[in-house]
Design a protein around this motif. Structure first.
Motif, PDB file in Angstrom:
ATOM      1  N   THR A   1     144.623  53.475  69.908  1.00 33.98           N
ATOM      2  CA  THR A   1     145.898  53.485  70.634  1.00 33.98           C
ATOM      3  C   THR A   1     146.170  54.911  71.123  1.00 33.98           C
ATOM      4  N   ARG A   2     147.059  54.985  72.115  1.00 30.95           N
ATOM      5  CA  ARG A   2     147.423  56.326  72.604  1.00 30.95           C
ATOM      6  C   ARG A   2     148.047  57.140  71.477  1.00 30.95           C
ATOM      7  N   GLY A   3     148.706  56.445  70.537  1.00 32.67           N
ATOM      8  CA  GLY A   3     149.391  57.144  69.449  1.00 32.67           C
ATOM      9  C   GLY A   3     150.762  57.603  69.921  1.00 32.67           C
ATOM     10  N   GLY A   4     151.276  58.624  69.294  1.00 35.45           N
ATOM     11  CA  GLY A   4     152.601  59.126  69.679  1.00 35.45           C
ATOM     12  C   GLY A   4     152.558  60.640  69.714  1.00 35.45           C
TER      13      GLY A   4
ATOM     14  N   LEU B   1     156.760  53.801  67.298  1.00 31.33           N
ATOM     15  CA  LEU B   1     156.718  54.799  68.365  1.00 31.33           C
ATOM     16  C   LEU B   1     155.328  54.964  68.973  1.00 31.33           C
ATOM     17  N   ASP B   2     154.351  54.215  68.438  1.00 33.00           N
ATOM     18  CA  ASP B   2     152.990  54.313  68.984  1.00 33.00           C
ATOM     19  C   ASP B   2     152.973  53.675  70.380  1.00 33.00           C
ATOM     20  N   TRP B   3     152.416  54.390  71.358  1.00 36.47           N
ATOM     21  CA  TRP B   3     152.356  53.866  72.730  1.00 36.47           C
ATOM     22  C   TRP B   3     151.503  52.603  72.823  1.00 36.47           C
ATOM     23  N   GLY B   4     150.628  52.419  71.861  1.00 38.24           N
ATOM     24  CA  GLY B   4     149.863  51.170  71.834  1.00 38.24           C
ATOM     25  C   GLY B   4     150.816  49.995  71.707  1.00 38.24           C
ATOM     26  N   PHE B   5     151.838  50.155  70.880  1.00 36.20           N
ATOM     27  CA  PHE B   5     152.849  49.115  70.676  1.00 36.20           C
ATOM     28  C   PHE B   5     153.877  49.112  71.811  1.00 36.20           C
ATOM     29  N   LEU B   6     154.357  50.280  72.204  1.00 32.87           N
ATOM     30  CA  LEU B   6     155.438  50.357  73.197  1.00 32.87           C
ATOM     31  C   LEU B   6     154.975  50.050  74.620  1.00 32.87           C
TER      32      LEU B   6
ATOM     33  N   ASP C   1     149.335  50.657  75.523  1.00 28.75           N
ATOM     34  CA  ASP C   1     148.434  51.740  75.888  1.00 28.75           C
ATOM     35  C   ASP C   1     147.384  51.868  74.783  1.00 28.75           C
ATOM     36  N   ALA C   2     146.364  51.025  74.913  1.00 32.23           N
ATOM     37  CA  ALA C   2     145.362  50.923  73.851  1.00 32.23           C
ATOM     38  C   ALA C   2     144.110  50.277  74.412  1.00 32.23           C
ATOM     39  N   THR C   3     143.003  50.496  73.763  1.00 29.07           N
ATOM     40  CA  THR C   3     141.819  49.677  74.020  1.00 29.07           C
ATOM     41  C   THR C   3     141.279  49.231  72.677  1.00 29.07           C
ATOM     42  N   TYR C   4     140.501  48.171  72.705  1.00 32.59           N
ATOM     43  CA  TYR C   4     140.014  47.634  71.437  1.00 32.59           C
ATOM     44  C   TYR C   4     138.702  46.915  71.662  1.00 32.59           C
TER      45      TYR C   4
END
Ligand code: PLP
Length: 288
Positions: free
Chosen positions: A88-91, A16-21, A24-27
């Motif tokens: 990540t944006r997380g959830g 459910l993490d928006w990084g995955f969905l 929505d992430a930076t690294y």
């Protein structure tokens, strides 16, 4: 992850993490060579700038993250490592669709050092194919934010494999050369170096080439490079934290220069690796 150190096999993110969905992430990725981080300060700057642009926040400041990265490397025991930090944006605990309701998540890991080019490719130069795939334009995604929008790069890679090449370069919206899957590119002509300016990640290795050119009094600039200009270069190399400065000896069917690793590429590569032991350019991992 979530304040704990884990073996890689146990490091898992929520579906459910928006990084995955939503990507929505930076690294950022920094490497460790001979027990020392290379240009950690520049990687931290880029990571924090990316988070700010994406309106993400973490409960860690810069020095806390540096400590976490060092601990990851120390626990792994690697003296040559590829070290990634991710926000990540997380959830949202309430499944809200509003990104402001999400709790941003921090993940860091250390794995053995890896390179875009194999030892053999470093000796003879890579065979690169230019794909017609267009890199996602800066008006859609700000390329200065290091991101996981890679479907264009992965398509380019498959195009290159279909062509019989080893890796890919993809183009910008004007059909100029942009970048490849995890690397920037430089062209050398008559002793002058040039790298694409538009629509590319501001790579730390790319910046390092600018800095090394300053030390060597070499002329380097950023600007448009079209396909013919790249193919007509005396030397071509790619740059990435995953491998450093890596020669290209063939582009599509065109042999670059005399087909061997060029002298400026060699000189810059040697100086690049020398700098890894220099305290002005590197920081020791605390293995204690
Ligand atoms: N371009 C892209 C799309 C990348 O993902 C990377 C690194 O992962 C690079 C360029 C090279 O950047 P750096 O030199 O900071 O590793």
């Amino acid at each position: 992850m979530d304040g704990q150190y884990l073996p890689m096999s146990e490091a898992k993110v929520s579906v459910l993490d928006w990084g995955f969905l939503h990507s929505d992430a930076t690294y950022d990725t920094v490497h460790v060579w001979d027990g020392r981080f290379f240009r950690l300060d520049l990687h931290m700057d880029r990571f924090f700038r990316g988070m700010e642009k994406l309106r993400m926040n973490l409960p860690y400041d810069r020095s806390a993250i540096e400590k976490i990265l060092s601990t990851c490397v120390a626990l792994s025991g690697h003296k040559a490592a590829y070290v990634e930090m991710i926000c990540t944006r997380g959830g949202s605990p309430t499944f809200s669709r509003d990104p402001r309701q999400s709790e941003n998540r921090f993940i860091a890991f250390a794995v053995p050092f890896g390179s875009v080019a194999s030892r053999e490719q470093l000796e003879r130069g890579l065979h690169v194919a230019i794909s017609n795939t267009v890199r996602i334009p800066p008006k859609s995604i700000d390329p200065t934010i290091k991101n996981y929008h890679w479907l264009d790069l992965v398509k380019g890679l498959f195009d290159a494999y279909d062509y019989g090449a080893e890796t890919a370069l993809i183009v910008d919206i004007n059909d100029n050369i942009a970048e490849g899957p995890g690397f920037n590119v430089f062209a050398v002509k008559d002793g002058r170096l040039k790298t694409p300016a538009y629509g590319v990640l501001a790579g730390i290795t790319r910046q390092t080439v600018f800095d090394l050119c300053g030390e060597l009094s070499l002329c380097v600039s950023a600007g448009d490079i079209d396909r013919d200009e790249l193919k007509g270069s005396d030397e071509v190399f790619i740059t990435s934290t995953a491998g450093g400065i890596m020669p290209v000896s063939k582009i599509d069917e065109t042999v670059v220069g005399d087909g061997k690793v060029g002298s400026l590429t060699r000189q810059l590569t040697d100086l690049y690796w020398e700098k890894h032991a220099d305290p002005a350019w590197s920081t020791a991992v605390n293995y204690a």
